[in-house]
Design an enzyme around this catalytic site. Structure first.
Site, PDB file in Angstrom:
ATOM      1  N   LEU A   9       0.853  -1.188   0.000  1.00 41.19           N
ATOM      2  CA  LEU A   9       0.000   0.000   0.000  1.00 41.19           C
ATOM      3  C   LEU A   9       0.894   1.245   0.000  1.00 41.19           C
ATOM      4  CD1 LEU A   9      -2.634  -1.034   2.749  1.00 41.19           C
ATOM      5  CD2 LEU A   9      -2.440  -1.787   0.357  1.00 41.19           C
ATOM      6  N   ILE A  11       3.371   3.304  -3.048  1.00 36.80           N
ATOM      7  CA  ILE A  11       4.655   3.001  -3.690  1.00 36.80           C
ATOM      8  C   ILE A  11       5.389   4.294  -4.042  1.00 36.80           C
ATOM      9  CG2 ILE A  11       3.600   2.602  -5.987  1.00 36.80           C
ATOM     10  CD1 ILE A  11       5.793   0.238  -6.190  1.00 36.80           C
ATOM     11  N   GLY A  12       5.722   5.042  -2.974  1.00 35.49           N
ATOM     12  CA  GLY A  12       6.565   6.236  -3.123  1.00 35.49           C
ATOM     13  C   GLY A  12       8.027   5.836  -3.018  1.00 35.49           C
ATOM     14  N   THR A  13       8.798   6.631  -2.311  1.00 36.47           N
ATOM     15  CA  THR A  13      10.244   6.390  -2.218  1.00 36.47           C
ATOM     16  C   THR A  13      10.557   5.024  -1.617  1.00 36.47           C
ATOM     17  OG1 THR A  13      10.517   8.755  -1.880  1.00 36.47           O
ATOM     18  CG2 THR A  13      12.398   7.366  -1.350  1.00 36.47           C
ATOM     19  N   ALA A  33      14.973 -17.051   3.281  1.00 27.89           N
ATOM     20  CA  ALA A  33      13.641 -17.180   3.874  1.00 27.89           C
ATOM     21  C   ALA A  33      13.096 -18.604   3.753  1.00 27.89           C
ATOM     22  CB  ALA A  33      12.678 -16.203   3.204  1.00 27.89           C
ATOM     23  N   GLU A 129      10.399  -2.792  11.765  1.00 28.51           N
ATOM     24  CA  GLU A 129      11.830  -2.472  11.829  1.00 28.51           C
ATOM     25  C   GLU A 129      12.155  -1.158  11.132  1.00 28.51           C
ATOM     26  OE1 GLU A 129      14.963  -2.271  13.163  1.00 28.51           O
ATOM     27  OE2 GLU A 129      14.763  -4.444  13.418  1.00 28.51           O
ATOM     28  N   ILE A 136      18.981   0.300   9.954  1.00 25.90           N
ATOM     29  CA  ILE A 136      19.679  -0.261  11.118  1.00 25.90           C
ATOM     30  C   ILE A 136      18.727  -1.196  11.856  1.00 25.90           C
ATOM     31  CG2 ILE A 136      20.921   0.261  13.243  1.00 25.90           C
ATOM     32  CD1 ILE A 136      21.166   3.180  12.229  1.00 25.90           C
ATOM     33  N   LYS A 205       9.975   8.007  17.189  1.00 31.89           N
ATOM     34  CA  LYS A 205      10.894   6.866  17.228  1.00 31.89           C
ATOM     35  C   LYS A 205      11.353   6.586  18.660  1.00 31.89           C
ATOM     36  CE  LYS A 205      12.405   8.007  12.540  1.00 31.89           C
ATOM     37  NZ  LYS A 205      13.354   8.869  11.784  1.00 31.89           N
TER      38      LYS A 205
END
Lengths: 436, 436
Positions: A9, A11-13, A33, A129, A136, A205
């Protein structure tokens, strides 16, 4: 085994980066995976742009709900951002039994409790993440790598825009406004940079990290937030002379009265690794009672670095989604029934040392009056730097570094010092952390 | 739910730390793991010492096999070390259906393939976060945090003893032998420091990282290993003048011909964060195609930092042991059927730049002869530093930094240069890495 199917959902940068990295490294990722991972459906209001990125390798739709309704989709990546529609869609995806991956720190810092509870109820995972420090793997370090520890504090450069600006101000001796324009030109700052330069993004954050570190709910509304807009070049230079650099830090610290949760410009000893993190890079220090000091460094933003974290979450989910939901790694590091109500303390209760800059009249007894106020406030002085006044000037700067004190006490002392007739301008006060 | 029961084999420095941290932080750890984790049985030949550490909180036995035979024990921690009895016991624990946690890099670097295959066969986990870089969760970063990436290289300060020695040599201008004695006195180096100072310990760790990064089997026998015993103070000083520091790095790098796996003293630009990692601290840089450069820093050894990693593994296993074994995180990051036979290249094929120090006669044409050999060998020069010879001396040092070249070519050129009559002493050659 057929590939796990992912719906994207937005699809920018970051979304483009995610699609491209997943395509480029598909073989390497499958070998890790144990199963292919494919974005088979993309929703973006800008259907044209989306088609340009994905070609005919995925179905493109304008309506995100088509992705959520697709029974073949196992995981939904939310990269829309913001608190509004992103929240609705995340909750709808969870309700539809999809695992959710998101880079949306604002959403989780504010609505995390609701979202994690819904995910638990439905037995799906929410992975994030990419929400802190880009590529990171700091969420993983806090949630899994340091589980042995009573974490004492977390302190991070977690906003690349402001770190770029501060690095440029120091390197080139330029003022904030000039560097901000340059950062915007280079793409390091957005057209509306408010969330970055006012510290809001870093506070989102830091809020997530406080929950992961201390086993408390996300409580963005309790964070103390200061940005870098008022920071002056003079203080960067004085700090340098005293062996410090000024960084915008997000800090979560355990102390006797509760948890400190704060974002503000901070003096950090120049010799610390984190003081030498320059430009748009990010770094997070974590102090644990067993491990001591650890540090995690890398690119905190950008298309592919952030995609790296998004895809790591996809691999985690692919590896672990068949596990008993009760036995998965908990979203916030601690089991959901084991969160504590440890209070987040008010800024008045925060304990730090301080850097003070006072513009004072160049006359006898000025310093004595100031130091008397500090002594009476039980605030001890670590260092004083007094500039000779320039020829013809009748005022000068006095810089004081204090030892640790409770902020409320410092504020009272500042009020008294400000009232001295020999103090000629608003006192600059900045917090200082030794991070040792 | 009753606590998960752990048996500990070997209660020396790391074992004591593990027992103590697990006891001290038991509540915090239970809140994270969803279940208590208790060491209920300890095996150590020194039963007295073991009893001193654990008191009456665990059963102490001299025979490790009693621990393995105990049906109540779910996880066995192997902290005996070495390749011998540790291997036998690890395999026996696996055969008995126990999950195994180990800090034993030597064991895994040499016998890892056998041990991981046995664990897979039996459906148990072998976890080894403590085997590389102590408390830094670098195994987790490589295995889970960076799974989106084609990893290009890993380079780490992964031996604290040698980093301490190099830091002291630089800071105090002392010779290797003097600093080694000091390090032994302070407990930073063992009575027999061979494994550390000859680079063997770092090579064990680099071997593990090469497998995790590139999806190849562990192949310690293919590693190129050089220690720091021959390093001279003069080269540390010249490197400094040229803007470099010398660190013992463990490097695993992907290149056209295969994988480079090597440990040697390396010139690193002083401005890199890793060049500023001092004393006994560790740091690992990982370069991925999506994430760019990341760095992980912390204590690489010691009782509680290493215990932090051991316990993180216990929590991982506690959280995930009920998962379908086929769906767990694979031991070496890549699925066991997906390891590739990418060759590890010989040192002659390694590509690096070089630092050369030549003691030459102070006469005309010397530098021309040297540079001609390099030019004819197609090795281009980055910088030359020529010292004026001291009064009365007839020889001087020439320092040359080269651009990247294949090592075999450099060796041939070195042989030619060494044969010049004007080159008066064995040429010092050190590898240099920009890590950019």
């Amino acid at each position: 085994m057929k590939p796990i199917q992912v719906g994207l959902l937005g699809i920018g940068t970051v979304g483009s980066g995610t699609f491209n990295v997943l395509t480029r490294n598909q073989e390497e990722i499958r070998r890790r995976a144990g199963r292919g991972i494919e974005i088979t459906m993309v929703a973006d209001l800008n259907v044209e742009r989306a088609r340009e990125v994905v070609g005919d390798r995925a179905q493109v739709v304008a309506d995100a709900r088509q992705v959520i309704a697709n029974p073949d989709i196992d995981i939904v990546i939310e990269l829309i951002g913001g608190y509004g529609i992103a929240r609705t869609l995340a909750l709808e995806a969870i309700a539809a039994g999809k695992h959710v991956v998101t880079a949306n720190k604002a959403l989780l810092a504010v609505h995390g409790s609701e979202i994690f509870a819904a995910a638990r109820e439905r037995g799906v995972m929410v992975a994030f993440e990419a929400a802190v420090a880009g590529g990171i793997p700091i969420i993983k370090a806090l949630r899994e790598g340091l589980t042995a520890n009573q974490i004492q504090w977390v302190a991070g450069i977690i906003n690349g825009t402001t770190n770029f600006i501060l690095s440029e101000m120091r390197d080139k001796g330029l003022d904030f406004e000039v560097v901000l324009k340059e950062a915007q030109r280079l793409g390091y700052a957005e057209a509306d940079p408010t969330f970055d330069i006012e510290g809001v993004d870093a506070a989102h954050k830091a809020t997530l990290m406080s929950a992961l570190a201390f086993g408390i709910p996300v409580q963005f509304d309790k964070a103390h937030v200061e940005g870098i807009t008022k920071l002056q070049g003079a203080d960067i230079r004085y700090a340098e002379q005293l062996g410090y650099r000024i960084k915008l830090l997000g800090i979560a610290r355990r102390q006797a009265a509760g948890i400190e949760l704060r974002v503000h410009p901070t003096l950090v000893p120049s010799k610390r690794l984190i003081a030498n993190v320059e430009g748009a890079m990010n770094a997070v220090m974590v102090q644990g009672d067993a491990v001591g000091t650890t540090l995690y460094y890398g690119k905190g933003a950008g298309s592919e670095p952030t995609a790296s974290a998004v895809i790591a979450d996809l691999v985690d989910i692919t590896r672990l989604h068949t596990a008993d939901p009760e036995q998965r790694v908990p979203h916030l590091a601690f089991q959901p029934d084991e969160l504590h109500a440890t209070p987040i303390v008010s800024i008045d209760q925060v304990v730090t040392s301080f850097y003070l800059r006072l513009r004072v009249a160049d006359q006898k007894g000025v310093l004595a009056a100031i130091t008397r106020i500090l002594a009476e406030s039980d605030i001890s002085i670590d260092a004083v730097l007094q500039r000779e006044s320039a020829e013809g000037e009748h005022s000068t700067d006095v810089i004081i570094l204090t030892h640790e004190t409770v902020e409320g006490r410092m504020r009272a002392a500042l009020t008294q010092m400000q009232a001295l007739p020999t103090v000629l301008a608003p006192i600059v006060s900045l917090r200082k952390e030794e991070l040792a």
